[in-house]
Structure formats: structure tokens, C-alpha cells
Design a protein around this motif. Structure first.
Motif, short mmCIF file in Angstrom:
data_model
loop_
_atom_site.label_atom_id
_atom_site.label_comp_id
_atom_site.label_asym_id
_atom_site.label_seq_id
_atom_site.Cartn_x
_atom_site.Cartn_y
_atom_site.Cartn_z
N THR A 116 -11.91 -33.71 22.51
CA THR A 116 -11.11 -32.43 22.44
C THR A 116 -9.94 -32.28 23.34
N GLU A 117 -9.04 -31.48 23.04
CA GLU A 117 -7.78 -31.29 23.57
C GLU A 117 -8.04 -31.15 25.17
N ALA A 118 -8.85 -30.28 25.53
CA ALA A 118 -9.08 -29.97 26.76
C ALA A 118 -9.47 -31.31 27.54
N ARG A 119 -10.20 -32.02 27.02
CA ARG A 119 -10.61 -33.31 27.80
C ARG A 119 -9.40 -34.19 27.65
N LYS A 120 -8.65 -34.42 26.79
CA LYS A 120 -7.55 -35.32 26.91
C LYS A 120 -6.42 -34.55 27.97
N LYS A 121 -6.80 -33.55 28.82
CA LYS A 121 -5.94 -33.41 29.98
C LYS A 121 -6.37 -34.26 31.24
N THR A 122 -7.58 -34.74 31.08
CA THR A 122 -8.42 -35.23 32.27
C THR A 122 -8.28 -37.01 31.95
N VAL A 123 -8.54 -37.33 30.73
CA VAL A 123 -8.72 -38.81 30.42
C VAL A 123 -7.87 -39.06 29.04
N ALA A 124 -7.99 -40.26 28.88
CA ALA A 124 -7.20 -40.73 27.62
C ALA A 124 -8.39 -41.25 26.84
N PHE A 125 -8.48 -41.31 25.47
CA PHE A 125 -9.61 -41.73 24.47
C PHE A 125 -8.93 -42.87 23.69
N SER A 126 -10.21 -43.58 23.42
CA SER A 126 -9.73 -44.68 22.44
C SER A 126 -9.72 -43.97 20.97
N LEU A 241 -6.91 -49.38 27.37
CA LEU A 241 -6.86 -48.44 26.17
C LEU A 241 -6.48 -49.31 24.76
N LYS A 242 -5.47 -50.11 24.99
CA LYS A 242 -5.04 -51.17 24.00
C LYS A 242 -6.20 -52.00 23.37
N LYS A 243 -6.86 -52.75 24.58
CA LYS A 243 -7.94 -53.81 24.22
C LYS A 243 -8.93 -53.00 23.53
N GLN A 284 -5.14 -39.45 19.02
CA GLN A 284 -3.63 -39.09 19.76
C GLN A 284 -3.89 -38.65 21.12
N ASN A 285 -3.30 -39.29 21.94
CA ASN A 285 -3.39 -38.95 23.48
C ASN A 285 -2.05 -38.35 23.90
N PRO A 286 -1.77 -37.16 24.16
CA PRO A 286 -0.66 -36.48 24.49
C PRO A 286 -0.09 -37.23 25.57
#
Length: 288
Positions: A116-126, A241-243, A284-286
Motif C-alpha cells: 500500500t502507499e501508506a506502507r511505502k512511507k515506512t519501508v521499500a518493497f520488492s 532491494l536490487k538483489k 514502484q517505491n517513491p
């Protein structure tokens, strides 16, 4: 005085010396080759990463005979082998998982985490490795088949989960009851103190199958394809994240994702994007 004459080396001695030199050079080359192994080799020198996960959400993430397994965790093990790191799973509660990743208590979060967009404020996602459905499980014959029917009803959720967001924001008038894990919520449903239990459909199906005497059914289900499940990492850990993304892409390409999905999900279809050779599910991770 006479100068002592130096005996010329025999042919046998020369061959012996040459053999020793070749052996030393070969051993040195082998040592360098082993030291160079990294990506794709999770040997004794591989980096070990701590992974926060749950223990009670089959078939995605669960404990079996003391070992963390499930679709999510077996996929992460496979990615680690490809990308040169080992994983050490640690059981935790979902409510604090993302914060624990953000503060470096865990290197990775593996828990069918919706992006979710809200969670992307805390962490980055694969990139995503599964999609699914959110369902409300009820007793058979309850007649609760749409969100409006749950007005005034008690709905159990795992605290801070996407199901918590769904029950709180999209089920008007529901009395949302929060639990630290799935087992705690299921115990309340089983005991009759909940009218509905909001869970990912695959997890709900597993509980229904394992408890046929309880006479449970799916009351309402909605697709959640716009927020695929993904692994969480710290925002500044771009290398990890790249790995993960590279290993996941390889696992999609060679059919490993499809095989693992078929192993753990007997009735849930695999998204076409994750079929062998598919394009995957980009996330996508802003700002990352």
C-alpha cells in the motif's frame, strides 16, 4: 685451490620441482575462485540476514515441525541462494513488523505484505510475488454476503494488516476487533464471539479446510491485485532491494515461482504475470 664443481640437476629433479610449482599455482587459483564466489553461492561465507515473519498464516507463512516455511519463505530462501545470502527467520507480530524493518531490527519482512502507499512511507518493497483476495469468513448460513450486511457486526482482523484497513475503511458500521495474529482471531471466531473474520482468502481457505466441523464459509470476497504482496526492506538498503528483485526475476523466468505457488496453493490461480517467463509484478517505491 680448486673450485668445487656444481652438479647439473637431473631431469627427474627438474620434473619434481616443476610439479610443485604447478601445484602451488593451482591451489592459489582455486582459493581465489572460492573467494570470488558471491552472487548465487550461499556458502559458509554468505551473508546471513534476519527475516521477520509470522508463524500462523498457512500456506503463505507458517511453522512446520519447528521450521519456518510457506510460499513466501521458501521463495525467499530460493532468492537468497541465487543472490549469495542466507536467511534467518524470526517469528514476530505483524503490527510491529514494518517498523522493525525500518529500524534495522530485521533486514527483510516476509509476511504476505500488501504494497500500500501508506506502507511505502515506512519501508521499500520488492517487486510483487503474489496477488490475492480479501475475504470475510462467517458461519455457514449467516447470510452475510455483502459489506452492508456487516453493519453493527463484530469483525476480527490482524492489527495493522491490510485487512484491518479494509474492515475499518470499507465495511461501514462494523465493530472492528484487532488481534496480534491469525490464531488469536480464529479462536474468537471459533468461540462465537465474532460475526466475521477478515483474512486473505488463501489463509482463510486453509483454516476452513483444517476445521471442517466448524461449518464456516466465505461471506464476502474482494480482489486485491492492485497491491501485490512483496518483501519489505529498509528504504536506504538499495543493494539488498536490487538483489531480491534480481533473484525474484530469475525465479519467475525459470518457473520456480510457478512451481512453489502450485506446491502451496492448491486452488488459488497464479497471476499470469508470474507464470514462467512472465513480466513479473513491478512495484514502484517513491523516492527510492
Amino acid at each position: 685451490m680448486y673450485r668445487a664443481l656444481r652438479a647439473e640437476p637431473t631431469e627427474e629433479a627438474m620434473r619434481s620441482t616443476l610439479s610443485k610449482i604447478v601445484a602451488v599455482v593451482t591451489a592459489g587459483a582455486a582459493t581465489l575462485a572460492l573467494a570470488a564466489c558471491g552472487s548465487g553461492d550461499a556458502g559458509a561465507s554468505a551473508q546471513k540476514l534476519r527475516v521477520g515473519t509470522l508463524t500462523d498464516a498457512p500456506p503463505s507463512i507458517y511453522l512446520e515441525n519447528g521450521t519456518f516455511t510457506g510460499y513466501d519463505n521458501e521463495l525467499l530462501r530460493d532468492i537468497g541462494k541465487r543472490e549469495g545470502f542466507e536467511v534467518e527467520f524470526v517469528g514476530t507480530e505483524f503490527a510491529g513488523l514494518l517498523a522493525a524493518v525500518a529500524t534495522n531490527k530485521f533486514d527483510i519482512g516476509s509476511s504476505t505484505i500488501s504494497t500500500t502507499e501508506a506502507r511505502k512511507k515506512t519501508v521499500a518493497f520488492s517487486n510483487g510475488y503474489s496477488t490475492g483476495f480479501t475475504s470475510i469468513i462467517t458461519k455457514k448460513g449467516a447470510g452475510l454476503k455483502d459489506v452492508g450486511a456487516f453493519n453493527g457486526k463484530r469483525l476480527g482482523v490482524v492489527q495493522a494488516s491490510v485487512q484491518d484497513d479494509f474492515a475499518s475503511g470499507k465495511v461501514p458500521g462494523a465493530n472492528v476487533v484487532r488481534f496480534p495474529d491469525y490464531n488469536a482471531g480464529f479462536a474468537q471466531l471459533k468461540g462465537g464471539s465474532l460475526d466475521g473474520w477478515v483474512v486473505p482468502k488463501d489463509i482463510g481457505q486453509k483454516y476452513i479446510d483444517q476445521n471442517p466441523d466448524l461449518q464456516l464459509e466465505f461471506g464476502y470476497t474482494v480482489e486485491t491485485k492492485d497491491t501485490p504482496s512483496a518483501f519489505a526492506v529498509r528504504k536506504d538498503n538499495k543493494e539488498l532491494l536490487k538483489k531480491i528483485n534480481d533473484g525474484l526475476a530469475k525465479a519467475v523466468a525459470d518457473g520456480t515461482v510457478a512451481r512453489l505457488h502450485a506446491r502451496f496453493f492448491k486452488t488459488e490461480p497464479l497471476p499470469k504475470e508470474l507464470e514462467q517467463g512472465g513480466p513479473g509484478l513491478p512495484v514502484q517505491n517513491p523516492g527510492v
